[in-house]
Design a protein around this motif. Sequence first.
Motif, PDB file in Angstrom:
ATOM      1  N   ALA A 180       0.821  -1.209   0.000  1.00  0.00           N
ATOM      2  CA  ALA A 180       0.000   0.000   0.000  1.00  0.00           C
ATOM      3  C   ALA A 180       0.850   1.251   0.000  1.00  0.00           C
ATOM      4  O   ALA A 180       0.355   2.351  -0.275  1.00  0.00           O
ATOM      5  CB  ALA A 180      -0.946   0.006   1.199  1.00  0.00           C
ATOM      6  N   GLN A 181       2.132   1.100   0.284  1.00  0.00           N
ATOM      7  CA  GLN A 181       3.050   2.244   0.281  1.00  0.00           C
ATOM      8  C   GLN A 181       3.798   2.386  -1.037  1.00  0.00           C
ATOM      9  O   GLN A 181       4.451   3.412  -1.271  1.00  0.00           O
ATOM     10  CB  GLN A 181       4.065   2.125   1.433  1.00  0.00           C
ATOM     11  N   SER A 182       3.699   1.384  -1.915  1.00  0.00           N
ATOM     12  CA  SER A 182       4.442   1.421  -3.171  1.00  0.00           C
ATOM     13  C   SER A 182       3.705   0.605  -4.227  1.00  0.00           C
ATOM     14  O   SER A 182       3.615  -0.622  -4.116  1.00  0.00           O
ATOM     15  CB  SER A 182       5.857   0.862  -2.963  1.00  0.00           C
ATOM     16  N   PHE A 183       3.161   1.299  -5.222  1.00  0.00           N
ATOM     17  CA  PHE A 183       2.443   0.618  -6.298  1.00  0.00           C
ATOM     18  C   PHE A 183       2.515   1.487  -7.552  1.00  0.00           C
ATOM     19  O   PHE A 183       3.051   2.604  -7.528  1.00  0.00           O
ATOM     20  CB  PHE A 183       0.989   0.330  -5.899  1.00  0.00           C
ATOM     21  N   THR A 184       2.006   0.965  -8.647  1.00  0.00           N
ATOM     22  CA  THR A 184       2.073   1.659  -9.931  1.00  0.00           C
ATOM     23  C   THR A 184       0.675   1.811 -10.499  1.00  0.00           C
ATOM     24  O   THR A 184      -0.096   0.849 -10.532  1.00  0.00           O
ATOM     25  CB  THR A 184       2.954   0.889 -10.926  1.00  0.00           C
ATOM     26  N   VAL A 185       0.340   3.022 -10.929  1.00  0.00           N
ATOM     27  CA  VAL A 185      -0.933   3.291 -11.597  1.00  0.00           C
ATOM     28  C   VAL A 185      -0.626   3.531 -13.072  1.00  0.00           C
ATOM     29  O   VAL A 185       0.054   4.501 -13.414  1.00  0.00           O
ATOM     30  CB  VAL A 185      -1.639   4.514 -10.991  1.00  0.00           C
ATOM     31  N   GLY A 186      -1.118   2.641 -13.947  1.00  0.00           N
ATOM     32  CA  GLY A 186      -0.704   2.707 -15.347  1.00  0.00           C
ATOM     33  C   GLY A 186       0.773   2.408 -15.411  1.00  0.00           C
ATOM     34  O   GLY A 186       1.212   1.288 -15.161  1.00  0.00           O
ATOM     35  N   ASP A 187       1.582   3.405 -15.730  1.00  0.00           N
ATOM     36  CA  ASP A 187       3.039   3.250 -15.626  1.00  0.00           C
ATOM     37  C   ASP A 187       3.649   4.340 -14.755  1.00  0.00           C
ATOM     38  O   ASP A 187       4.841   4.627 -14.857  1.00  0.00           O
ATOM     39  CB  ASP A 187       3.689   3.233 -17.018  1.00  0.00           C
ATOM     40  N   THR A 188       2.833   4.932 -13.863  1.00  0.00           N
ATOM     41  CA  THR A 188       3.321   5.955 -12.936  1.00  0.00           C
ATOM     42  C   THR A 188       3.527   5.349 -11.553  1.00  0.00           C
ATOM     43  O   THR A 188       2.569   4.889 -10.922  1.00  0.00           O
ATOM     44  CB  THR A 188       2.322   7.119 -12.825  1.00  0.00           C
ATOM     45  N   PRO A 189       4.767   5.313 -11.045  1.00  0.00           N
ATOM     46  CA  PRO A 189       4.992   4.800  -9.691  1.00  0.00           C
ATOM     47  C   PRO A 189       4.407   5.751  -8.646  1.00  0.00           C
ATOM     48  O   PRO A 189       4.500   6.972  -8.777  1.00  0.00           O
ATOM     49  CB  PRO A 189       6.521   4.721  -9.585  1.00  0.00           C
ATOM     50  N   VAL A 190       3.789   5.179  -7.623  1.00  0.00           N
ATOM     51  CA  VAL A 190       3.130   5.958  -6.572  1.00  0.00           C
ATOM     52  C   VAL A 190       3.678   5.531  -5.219  1.00  0.00           C
ATOM     53  O   VAL A 190       3.873   4.347  -4.952  1.00  0.00           O
ATOM     54  CB  VAL A 190       1.603   5.759  -6.606  1.00  0.00           C
ATOM     55  N   ILE A 191       3.926   6.530  -4.361  1.00  0.00           N
ATOM     56  CA  ILE A 191       4.379   6.286  -2.993  1.00  0.00           C
ATOM     57  C   ILE A 191       3.384   6.929  -2.036  1.00  0.00           C
ATOM     58  O   ILE A 191       2.961   8.076  -2.241  1.00  0.00           O
ATOM     59  CB  ILE A 191       5.781   6.887  -2.756  1.00  0.00           C
ATOM     60  N   THR A 192       2.977   6.192  -1.012  1.00  0.00           N
ATOM     61  CA  THR A 192       2.136   6.763   0.039  1.00  0.00           C
ATOM     62  C   THR A 192       2.905   6.748   1.358  1.00  0.00           C
ATOM     63  O   THR A 192       3.869   6.000   1.522  1.00  0.00           O
ATOM     64  CB  THR A 192       0.816   5.990   0.206  1.00  0.00           C
ATOM     65  N   ASP A 193       2.455   7.568   2.295  1.00  0.00           N
ATOM     66  CA  ASP A 193       3.062   7.592   3.628  1.00  0.00           C
ATOM     67  C   ASP A 193       1.973   7.872   4.654  1.00  0.00           C
ATOM     68  O   ASP A 193       0.774   7.854   4.329  1.00  0.00           O
ATOM     69  CB  ASP A 193       4.214   8.604   3.710  1.00  0.00           C
ATOM     70  N   GLU A 194       2.390   8.154   5.885  1.00  0.00           N
ATOM     71  CA  GLU A 194       1.418   8.323   6.955  1.00  0.00           C
ATOM     72  C   GLU A 194       0.531   9.556   6.778  1.00  0.00           C
ATOM     73  O   GLU A 194      -0.543   9.665   7.373  1.00  0.00           O
ATOM     74  CB  GLU A 194       2.129   8.396   8.319  1.00  0.00           C
ATOM     75  N   SER A 195       0.949  10.496   5.920  1.00  0.00           N
ATOM     76  CA  SER A 195       0.142  11.695   5.707  1.00  0.00           C
ATOM     77  C   SER A 195      -0.858  11.551   4.554  1.00  0.00           C
ATOM     78  O   SER A 195      -1.697  12.424   4.345  1.00  0.00           O
ATOM     79  CB  SER A 195       1.055  12.899   5.429  1.00  0.00           C
ATOM     80  N   THR A 196      -0.776  10.456   3.802  1.00  0.00           N
ATOM     81  CA  THR A 196      -1.686  10.255   2.671  1.00  0.00           C
ATOM     82  C   THR A 196      -3.111  10.033   3.166  1.00  0.00           C
ATOM     83  O   THR A 196      -3.346   9.241   4.079  1.00  0.00           O
ATOM     84  CB  THR A 196      -1.244   9.052   1.829  1.00  0.00           C
ATOM     85  N   VAL A 197      -4.048  10.742   2.536  1.00  0.00           N
ATOM     86  CA  VAL A 197      -5.461  10.613   2.879  1.00  0.00           C
ATOM     87  C   VAL A 197      -6.118   9.659   1.876  1.00  0.00           C
ATOM     88  O   VAL A 197      -5.931   9.800   0.661  1.00  0.00           O
ATOM     89  CB  VAL A 197      -6.165  11.986   2.836  1.00  0.00           C
ATOM     90  N   PHE A 198      -6.878   8.692   2.386  1.00  0.00           N
ATOM     91  CA  PHE A 198      -7.605   7.761   1.525  1.00  0.00           C
ATOM     92  C   PHE A 198      -9.090   8.108   1.553  1.00  0.00           C
ATOM     93  O   PHE A 198      -9.664   8.310   2.629  1.00  0.00           O
ATOM     94  CB  PHE A 198      -7.400   6.313   1.989  1.00  0.00           C
ATOM     95  N   GLU A 199      -9.696   8.197   0.374  1.00  0.00           N
ATOM     96  CA  GLU A 199     -11.110   8.514   0.268  1.00  0.00           C
ATOM     97  C   GLU A 199     -11.871   7.332  -0.324  1.00  0.00           C
ATOM     98  O   GLU A 199     -11.458   6.765  -1.338  1.00  0.00           O
ATOM     99  CB  GLU A 199     -11.335   9.754  -0.597  1.00  0.00           C
ATOM    100  N   TYR A 200     -12.985   6.979   0.321  1.00  0.00           N
ATOM    101  CA  TYR A 200     -13.893   5.919  -0.119  1.00  0.00           C
ATOM    102  C   TYR A 200     -13.238   4.540  -0.095  1.00  0.00           C
ATOM    103  O   TYR A 200     -13.724   3.609  -0.731  1.00  0.00           O
ATOM    104  CB  TYR A 200     -14.473   6.213  -1.504  1.00  0.00           C
TER     105      TYR A 200
END
Length: 490
Positions: A275-295
């Motif tokens: 959940a802290q490291s994944f790819t959307v399409g071909d864009t790498p995404v990083i989340t951390d403790e400040s990331t807000v999740f909606e729905y």
Amino acid sequence: MKKKNVMISKLMLGAAGLALAACGGSSSSTPPPSTTTPPPPVAKSGTVTGSISGFGSVIVNGDRYATNGASFDIDGKTGSQSDLKVGQIVTMKTSTDAQGNKSASSVSFKDAVQGEITAISLTPKRITVMGQNVVIRGSTSFDDDIDPNDINGLTVGDIVQVSGQFNGSGNIVASQIEFADAADAFELTGNVSALDPVAMTFKIRGLDVDYSGATLEDFDGADIANGDLVEVKGDSFDGSGAFLALSVEKEDKEDDGEDGEDGEVEGFITEFTSAQSFTVGDTPVITDESTVFEYCTADDLGVDVEVEVEGEFNAEGALVADKVECEFDADIHVESTLDAVDAGTGVITIFGVEFATDMSTRFEDKLETPVEMFGIDDLVAGNYLDVKGFERADGTLYAKKIERDEAEDEDEIQDYVDSVDPMAKSLVLLGVTVLTDERTEYEGADDMPLTGDEFFSMVMPEDLVKAEGTKTEAGELLASEIEFETPDDE
């Protein structure tokens, strides 16, 4: 009066203070005013990829972007905003000023695939184009020329252009489909694999490509290499089914962002480490403790989950997420006349059911004389609508797409069954009671006919069911047809 007296007292005290200062009654001194002019706020640049939900400028990912002075690249050719359609996936270079006003300096559209339909499946809804599996969902937009305006308006042999995004399974999830001119070249964009420079062949997602007769463009003298992002164009296949490319163009990754630049990307998780490291399409995404999740929560993430991510690109080209919003396909359908609309809150009521809308909701006008920049402000009670949406985690029904069309003879509701009364041969969808009688026809998910007894012996709560019929004075639906449906899984 009290507030006025306080103000007068403050003014009097201020005047007395000035008098004392003038008479030397105070040792404090007032510093001279600064003569330095602060620099004007700098606009923040960004890169945005997502589907168009409306016009009046361009609305993407729920935000409106002014396009005055923007350049438009339509599949490699100079174009204009009028060339774009609701539902198409675009990538924009953007700017946001200190007041939050958003504008686009460039808008780029490139189809996922264009070519001949070689196969169609109605259960589940799929078409095959250029060897690519194209998923049709409830939220897929169809151009007005396709009649009926869904997968049933397509036939094998049609030449189509598909705008969409690849999911983790390698399928193209169609966002918008339209007919293409038969004279236009077939085309597909993807990464080179299984390169054989001697035979001059390679693969793109399982499609064999023969480039022995192709012109290479934008390779700057280099050879084709595995992993290159390319667009292949041609107009024929050889006897073995290999695509005979007439051109192979090396592509730049348009949604790359610069270090410190804002970024937004809408799409499917194609690679998932955590959940802290994944790819959307071909864009790498990083989340951390400040990331807000909606729905959703971080635990809901995984391959093929549809998300919209907002954040800032880092030096490595990863999008550091401020927000991750989970999106879902539109398995809930209601076709009926509009009961009421509240443009202020964005809520519409149809068949007694409330749906929330926002700037990400696609509004499409299918009337004979459509409103070009169609939106919620154009809706009035009595309009015949086709609403497709889903239920959010908080229980709110959200409209992902709203089409206004000419009135139909019957209404329609599709939802996951709330409850069933086998004795009365009735069920509840979206809180609406669906009645049956001796004229009601039944079908299974395979479109095979069923008897009423067979259907009600099979149907269970949470089954996806579609009912068509007429609305009664009591607000129920008297069904002429009821059938099991298959969720639009990718």
